[in-house]
Design an enzyme around this catalytic site. Structure first.
Site, PDB file in Angstrom:
ATOM      1  N   ARG A 141      47.247  39.337  23.919  1.00  0.00           N
ATOM      2  CA  ARG A 141      46.857  38.923  22.557  1.00  0.00           C
ATOM      3  C   ARG A 141      47.296  39.949  21.513  1.00  0.00           C
ATOM      4  O   ARG A 141      46.553  40.259  20.574  1.00  0.00           O
ATOM      5  CB  ARG A 141      45.335  38.709  22.443  1.00  0.00           C
ATOM      6  CG  ARG A 141      44.761  37.703  23.384  1.00  0.00           C
ATOM      7  CD  ARG A 141      45.315  36.290  23.183  1.00  0.00           C
ATOM      8  NE  ARG A 141      44.891  35.491  24.299  1.00  0.00           N
ATOM      9  CZ  ARG A 141      45.627  35.355  25.418  1.00  0.00           C
ATOM     10  NH1 ARG A 141      46.832  35.895  25.514  1.00  0.00           N
ATOM     11  NH2 ARG A 141      45.180  34.638  26.415  1.00  0.00           N
ATOM     12  N   SER A 182      38.405  32.561  21.032  1.00  0.00           N
ATOM     13  CA  SER A 182      37.715  33.792  21.437  1.00  0.00           C
ATOM     14  C   SER A 182      37.578  34.767  20.275  1.00  0.00           C
ATOM     15  O   SER A 182      38.547  35.041  19.566  1.00  0.00           O
ATOM     16  CB  SER A 182      38.499  34.493  22.550  1.00  0.00           C
ATOM     17  OG  SER A 182      38.571  33.641  23.659  1.00  0.00           O
ATOM     18  N   GLU A 252      39.405  39.945  18.803  1.00  0.00           N
ATOM     19  CA  GLU A 252      40.685  39.210  18.864  1.00  0.00           C
ATOM     20  C   GLU A 252      40.858  38.425  17.553  1.00  0.00           C
ATOM     21  O   GLU A 252      41.954  38.339  17.016  1.00  0.00           O
ATOM     22  CB  GLU A 252      40.634  38.243  20.054  1.00  0.00           C
ATOM     23  CG  GLU A 252      41.870  37.380  20.176  1.00  0.00           C
ATOM     24  CD  GLU A 252      41.852  36.512  21.435  1.00  0.00           C
ATOM     25  OE1 GLU A 252      41.340  36.961  22.482  1.00  0.00           O
ATOM     26  OE2 GLU A 252      42.354  35.383  21.353  1.00  0.00           O
TER      27      GLU A 252
HETATM   28  C1  FAD Z   1      40.132  25.450  19.503  1.00  0.00           C
HETATM   29  C2  FAD Z   1      40.885  26.759  19.665  1.00  0.00           C
HETATM   30  C3  FAD Z   1      41.350  27.130  20.912  1.00  0.00           C
HETATM   31  C4  FAD Z   1      42.063  28.323  21.076  1.00  0.00           C
HETATM   32  N1  FAD Z   1      42.524  28.632  22.314  1.00  0.00           N
HETATM   33  C5  FAD Z   1      43.304  29.709  22.471  1.00  0.00           C
HETATM   34  C6  FAD Z   1      43.897  30.010  23.737  1.00  0.00           C
HETATM   35  O1  FAD Z   1      43.725  29.285  24.712  1.00  0.00           O
HETATM   36  N2  FAD Z   1      44.665  31.118  23.832  1.00  0.00           N
HETATM   37  C7  FAD Z   1      44.901  31.934  22.776  1.00  0.00           C
HETATM   38  O2  FAD Z   1      45.648  32.916  22.924  1.00  0.00           O
HETATM   39  N3  FAD Z   1      44.341  31.697  21.566  1.00  0.00           N
HETATM   40  C8  FAD Z   1      43.576  30.599  21.378  1.00  0.00           C
HETATM   41  N4  FAD Z   1      43.023  30.331  20.155  1.00  0.00           N
HETATM   42  C9  FAD Z   1      43.247  31.279  19.036  1.00  0.00           C
HETATM   43  C10 FAD Z   1      44.507  30.972  18.180  1.00  0.00           C
HETATM   44  O3  FAD Z   1      44.902  29.613  18.331  1.00  0.00           O
HETATM   45  C11 FAD Z   1      45.675  31.879  18.536  1.00  0.00           C
HETATM   46  O4  FAD Z   1      45.377  33.226  18.248  1.00  0.00           O
HETATM   47  C12 FAD Z   1      46.982  31.509  17.799  1.00  0.00           C
HETATM   48  O5  FAD Z   1      48.016  32.302  18.308  1.00  0.00           O
HETATM   49  C13 FAD Z   1      46.877  31.659  16.287  1.00  0.00           C
HETATM   50  O6  FAD Z   1      47.946  30.965  15.688  1.00  0.00           O
HETATM   51  P1  FAD Z   1      47.859  30.496  14.160  1.00  0.00           P
HETATM   52  O7  FAD Z   1      49.147  29.890  13.763  1.00  0.00           O
HETATM   53  O8  FAD Z   1      46.681  29.660  13.951  1.00  0.00           O
HETATM   54  O9  FAD Z   1      47.696  31.901  13.474  1.00  0.00           O
HETATM   55  P2  FAD Z   1      46.761  32.288  12.233  1.00  0.00           P
HETATM   56  O10 FAD Z   1      45.332  32.133  12.638  1.00  0.00           O
HETATM   57  O11 FAD Z   1      47.212  31.576  11.030  1.00  0.00           O
HETATM   58  O12 FAD Z   1      47.096  33.844  12.110  1.00  0.00           O
HETATM   59  C14 FAD Z   1      46.776  34.723  13.163  1.00  0.00           C
HETATM   60  C15 FAD Z   1      47.393  36.093  12.848  1.00  0.00           C
HETATM   61  O13 FAD Z   1      48.821  35.971  12.842  1.00  0.00           O
HETATM   62  C16 FAD Z   1      49.349  36.354  11.555  1.00  0.00           C
HETATM   63  N5  FAD Z   1      50.486  35.436  11.297  1.00  0.00           N
HETATM   64  C17 FAD Z   1      50.473  34.084  11.238  1.00  0.00           C
HETATM   65  N6  FAD Z   1      51.726  33.618  11.027  1.00  0.00           N
HETATM   66  C18 FAD Z   1      52.538  34.709  10.935  1.00  0.00           C
HETATM   67  C19 FAD Z   1      53.936  34.895  10.744  1.00  0.00           C
HETATM   68  N7  FAD Z   1      54.776  33.859  10.574  1.00  0.00           N
HETATM   69  N8  FAD Z   1      54.427  36.174  10.739  1.00  0.00           N
HETATM   70  C20 FAD Z   1      53.590  37.234  10.890  1.00  0.00           C
HETATM   71  N9  FAD Z   1      52.239  37.130  11.071  1.00  0.00           N
HETATM   72  C21 FAD Z   1      51.734  35.867  11.108  1.00  0.00           C
HETATM   73  C22 FAD Z   1      48.203  36.178  10.573  1.00  0.00           C
HETATM   74  O14 FAD Z   1      48.360  37.004   9.437  1.00  0.00           O
HETATM   75  C23 FAD Z   1      47.014  36.601  11.447  1.00  0.00           C
HETATM   76  O15 FAD Z   1      46.924  38.008  11.520  1.00  0.00           O
HETATM   77  C24 FAD Z   1      42.304  29.153  19.954  1.00  0.00           C
HETATM   78  C25 FAD Z   1      41.811  28.779  18.700  1.00  0.00           C
HETATM   79  C26 FAD Z   1      41.111  27.585  18.552  1.00  0.00           C
HETATM   80  C27 FAD Z   1      40.609  27.193  17.198  1.00  0.00           C
END
Ligand code: FAD
Length: 265
Positions: A141, A182, A252
């Site tokens: 992560r 998480s 996380e």
């Molecule tokens: C229902 C649910 C289930 C989930 N299950 C999992 C799972 O199984 N495994 C897991 O690992 N995670 C899980 N997550 C957490 C989440 O989906 C992950 O961390 C995912 O990688 C976040 O992606 P996002 O596009 O939503 O990022 P965001 O939430 O929009 O951003 C997360 C971080 O990345 C940065 N960021 C976003 N885009 C960019 C970019 N283009 N360049 C640089 N930085 C950027 C943001 O500034 C922030 O710091 C879950 C979340 C939910 C709501």
């Protein structure tokens, strides 16, 4: 490019926690995104907002309209705002994007994004570079490089077990209730959820927040929780687990914003 002024960030975070942003930008081309970054490198960038909760912010960039996926000779090239679940079955049901996925090295069901990733195109201090996966230094992560992900190249898609993984997720998680997955990372060889449960906090309520009954490493928002509330709950959980086990849980989930105005309504 679309813009929202005085935008409530509550509607962005999957946990429905956010204050106000003076301006949210929605770039529709890579050139628009890099111009926004060149102009003001400190503007935070988000994708699906499935791992973030917000306070107040002056500005925010949301990549959701940069979502093209193209087949290329070495695999697939996806823009930062493309949905991971269109490429990988292990992300089924989670509206996370490629950019956020790379930054967090999204993983589930024994897979991690880095297993499939070849390289990422990254904006770094005004320059656009292609970094091979080794230079992104992806871990559990985490990613260890400076910059904004513009796009990524993956070796192949994997979509065969989409329904199976979605069903497992729905069984394991408080499905349909606002959450960001998480809250804490698992300490080496241990489960953060089990540590929180053993500390007696499963189902614990703090204001409008609740440690989920189904999974103690997930917090749900039952209505009007604020960033201040979640930061306080995170501190309570960390302290309780630490007093019991001497283990300090690492978060996380990511917080973006300032609390000054009592934000996060
Ligand atoms: C229902 C649910 C289930 C989930 N299950 C999992 C799972 O199984 N495994 C897991 O690992 N995670 C899980 N997550 C957490 C989440 O989906 C992950 O961390 C995912 O990688 C976040 O992606 P996002 O596009 O939503 O990022 P965001 O939430 O929009 O951003 C997360 C971080 O990345 C940065 N960021 C976003 N885009 C960019 C970019 N283009 N360049 C640089 N930085 C950027 C943001 O500034 C922030 O710091 C879950 C979340 C939910 C709501």
């Amino acid at each position: 490019m679309q813009k929202k002024l005085s935008a409530s960030l509550k509607n962005f975070s999957a946990l429905r926690i956010g204050g106000l942003a003076d301006t949210v930008y929605f770039p529709e081309t890579m050139a628009e995104l890099t111009e926004l970054l060149d102009e003001q490198p400190a503007r935070p960038v988000v994708g699906g907002c499935t791992n973030v909760f917000f306070g107040d912010l002056p500005e925010l960039i949301c990549t959701k309209y940069l979502n093209k996926i193209n087949e290329i000779s070495s695999g697939l090239e996806a823009e930062c705002g493309a949905l991971l679940e269109k490429l990988f079955d292990f992300a089924a049901g989670v509206p996370a994007t490629v950019g956020g996925g790379v930054i967090m090295n999204f993983g589930a069901f024994g897979f991690e994004l880095k297993d499939f990733l070849r390289s990422a195109q990254v904006w770094q201090g005004g320059a656009i570079k292609i970094l091979p996966v080794t230079e992104l230094r992806l871990g559990y992560r985490s990613a260890d490089f400076a910059g904004i992900v513009l796009s990524a190249v993956f070796e192949k898609k994997q979509l065969e077990k989409k329904n199976e993984y979605l069903k497992l997720r729905q069984e394991k998680m408080p499905w349909g209730q606002p959450n960001i997955g998480s809250i804490f990372k698992n300490p080496a060889g241990l489960s953060a959820g089990k540590l929180i449960e053993d500390a007696g906090l499963k189902g614990y309520k703090y204001k409008d927040l609740q440690v989920a009954e189904k999974h103690a490493n997930i917090v749900v928002n039952n209505g009007a929780a604020s960033a201040r509330d979640l930061l306080a709950l995170i501190a309570q959980i960390r302290q309780t687990v630490r007093e019991r086990t001497n283990i300090l849980l690492e978060t996380e989930a990511r917080y973006l914003g300032q609390i000054e105005n009592g934000a996060g309504r």
